[in-house]
Design a protein around this motif. Structure first.
Motif, PDB file in Angstrom:
ATOM      1  N   ILE A  53     -10.658 100.708 100.769  1.00 38.71           N
ATOM      2  CA  ILE A  53     -10.149 100.937  99.419  1.00 38.71           C
ATOM      3  C   ILE A  53      -8.724 101.469  99.545  1.00 38.71           C
ATOM      4  O   ILE A  53      -8.496 102.485 100.212  1.00 38.71           O
ATOM      5  N   VAL A  54      -7.761 100.776  98.927  1.00 39.56           N
ATOM      6  CA  VAL A  54      -6.358 101.175  99.039  1.00 39.56           C
ATOM      7  C   VAL A  54      -5.778 101.410  97.646  1.00 39.56           C
ATOM      8  O   VAL A  54      -6.315 100.919  96.648  1.00 39.56           O
ATOM      9  N   PRO A  55      -4.667 102.165  97.545  1.00 40.73           N
ATOM     10  CA  PRO A  55      -4.010 102.334  96.242  1.00 40.73           C
ATOM     11  C   PRO A  55      -3.591 100.985  95.656  1.00 40.73           C
ATOM     12  O   PRO A  55      -3.101 100.120  96.377  1.00 40.73           O
ATOM     13  N   SER A  56      -3.769 100.838  94.384  1.00 38.59           N
ATOM     14  CA  SER A  56      -3.469  99.549  93.753  1.00 38.59           C
ATOM     15  C   SER A  56      -1.995  99.182  93.850  1.00 38.59           C
ATOM     16  O   SER A  56      -1.646  98.005  93.851  1.00 38.59           O
ATOM     17  N   LYS A  57      -1.096 100.174  93.966  1.00 38.43           N
ATOM     18  CA  LYS A  57       0.328  99.849  94.063  1.00 38.43           C
ATOM     19  C   LYS A  57       0.665  99.179  95.389  1.00 38.43           C
ATOM     20  O   LYS A  57       1.730  98.576  95.533  1.00 38.43           O
ATOM     21  N   TRP A  58      -0.253  99.254  96.362  1.00 34.47           N
ATOM     22  CA  TRP A  58      -0.035  98.564  97.630  1.00 34.47           C
ATOM     23  C   TRP A  58      -0.145  97.044  97.485  1.00 34.47           C
ATOM     24  O   TRP A  58       0.253  96.307  98.384  1.00 34.47           O
ATOM     25  N   MET A  59      -0.683  96.600  96.370  1.00 39.05           N
ATOM     26  CA  MET A  59      -0.826  95.156  96.172  1.00 39.05           C
ATOM     27  C   MET A  59       0.536  94.457  96.150  1.00 39.05           C
ATOM     28  O   MET A  59       0.617  93.240  96.326  1.00 39.05           O
ATOM     29  N   ALA A  60       1.605  95.218  95.935  1.00 38.18           N
ATOM     30  CA  ALA A  60       2.944  94.632  95.896  1.00 38.18           C
ATOM     31  C   ALA A  60       3.360  94.089  97.259  1.00 38.18           C
ATOM     32  O   ALA A  60       4.158  93.154  97.343  1.00 38.18           O
ATOM     33  N   TRP A  61       2.831  94.669  98.338  1.00 34.41           N
ATOM     34  CA  TRP A  61       3.221  94.209  99.679  1.00 34.41           C
ATOM     35  C   TRP A  61       2.035  93.818 100.567  1.00 34.41           C
ATOM     36  O   TRP A  61       2.228  93.165 101.594  1.00 34.41           O
ATOM     37  N   MET A  62       0.830  94.209 100.169  1.00 34.37           N
ATOM     38  CA  MET A  62      -0.347  93.869 100.979  1.00 34.37           C
ATOM     39  C   MET A  62      -0.834  92.470 100.615  1.00 34.37           C
ATOM     40  O   MET A  62      -1.413  92.257  99.552  1.00 34.37           O
ATOM     41  N   LYS A  63      -0.606  91.527 101.499  1.00 36.68           N
ATOM     42  CA  LYS A  63      -0.948  90.140 101.246  1.00 36.68           C
ATOM     43  C   LYS A  63      -1.935  89.620 102.296  1.00 36.68           C
ATOM     44  O   LYS A  63      -2.103  90.215 103.369  1.00 36.68           O
ATOM     45  N   THR A  64      -2.576  88.509 101.978  1.00 34.06           N
ATOM     46  CA  THR A  64      -3.496  87.867 102.920  1.00 34.06           C
ATOM     47  C   THR A  64      -2.765  87.528 104.216  1.00 34.06           C
ATOM     48  O   THR A  64      -1.655  86.985 104.192  1.00 34.06           O
ATOM     49  N   GLY A  65      -3.372  87.853 105.341  1.00 37.65           N
ATOM     50  CA  GLY A  65      -2.781  87.575 106.648  1.00 37.65           C
ATOM     51  C   GLY A  65      -2.000  88.734 107.237  1.00 37.65           C
ATOM     52  O   GLY A  65      -1.591  88.675 108.404  1.00 37.65           O
ATOM     53  N   LEU A  66      -1.770  89.802 106.469  1.00 34.20           N
ATOM     54  CA  LEU A  66      -1.032  90.957 106.960  1.00 34.20           C
ATOM     55  C   LEU A  66      -1.793  91.618 108.113  1.00 34.20           C
ATOM     56  O   LEU A  66      -2.973  91.913 108.007  1.00 34.20           O
TER      57      LEU A  66
END
Length: 245
Positions: A171-184
């Motif tokens: 579970i991560v902070p939702s604001k991380w969705m700006a840089w957390m992408k598939t394949g990271l």
């Protein structure tokens, strides 16, 4: 007379902003890629459990064998009855062709043949459930029944898991969705082994929790690591961009 020198106003002291830590650790848990509970479809005595708890198996391997000797005998009886009914129908069919029998006898023979075929199908369907095969390759996580124990229809028998490639739930902070992408790629340290392993993001959840402002993320451990077991936990280590914290 000395002229008092007024002190220069002290310039405000600017405290340096604390540099954010470039690495953030998030609690994680290892999960099997697939898992299920096998249940009995029939009521019968468990004759054998060929794969012990904790052992591996391949897709299609037999995991549970029921004692279906009575039902196997009933299937043979139904097959014999169907064979006799088929011969009677064939004989009546020839007699009708020779005008030695009426349509009534032929229709009755056909009905008896169809009835016996249905009985064969029902008995065969029951016998086919006397063995439970593995739907995928994996391991037996837990045996919920023992050999020689009578199982009821719907009773749970085995918990099985596919741990060929372990998944990581975090579970991560939702604001991380700006840089957390598939394949990271990132690293994950497991408590039970004390080791760090490579991993990568598989998919980011489709819904943000509005209360905690967090989102569920699933990742996978790269490579084959026999020392990892489903249920282990640890920390995922991310290098968070300065603008993404």
């Amino acid at each position: 007379m000395a002229v008092p020198v007024s002190a220069a106003p002290a310039s405000p002291v600017t405290q340096p902003a604390a540099a954010p830590s470039p690495e953030h650790a998030i609690r994680v848990q290892l999960l099997p890629r697939r898992y299920t509970t096998l249940a009995a479809e029939i009521g019968a005595k468990v004759q054998r459990l060929p794969v012990p708890e904790g052992e591996r198996f391949r897709a299609g391997d037999v995991l549970v064998v029921f004692d279906c000797s009575i039902h196997a005998a009933q299937l043979k009886k139904a097959e014999s009855s169907h064979s006799a009914a088929s011969q009677t129908w064939e004989a009546n069919k020839r007699l009708v062709e020779l005008n030695a029998a009426g349509k009534m006898e032929l229709n009755v023979a056909k009905a008896e043949m169809d009835k016996s075929q249905a009985e064969v199908s029902a008995a065969a369907a029951f016998v086919s459930k006397c063995r439970i095969q593995a739907p995928f390759s994996g391991r037996v996580a837990e045996q919920k029944v023992r050999e020689q124990q009578y199982a009821q229809p719907g009773q749970a028998l085995l918990d099985i898991i596919d741990d060929g490639q372990l998944e990581i739930e975090l579970i991560v902070p939702s604001k991380w969705m700006a840089w957390m992408k598939t394949g990271l790629g990132f690293r994950v340290r497991i408590d039970e082994t004390g080791k760090t392993y490579p991993a990568k993001i598989k998919r980011v959840g489709a819904r943000v929790d509005p209360i905690s402002q967090s989102v569920k993320v699933l990742a996978v451990v790269d490579g084959n690591h026999p020392d990892l077991v489903a249920g282990m936990s640890g920390h995922a280590q991310f290098n968070v961009p300065a603008t993404g914290q």
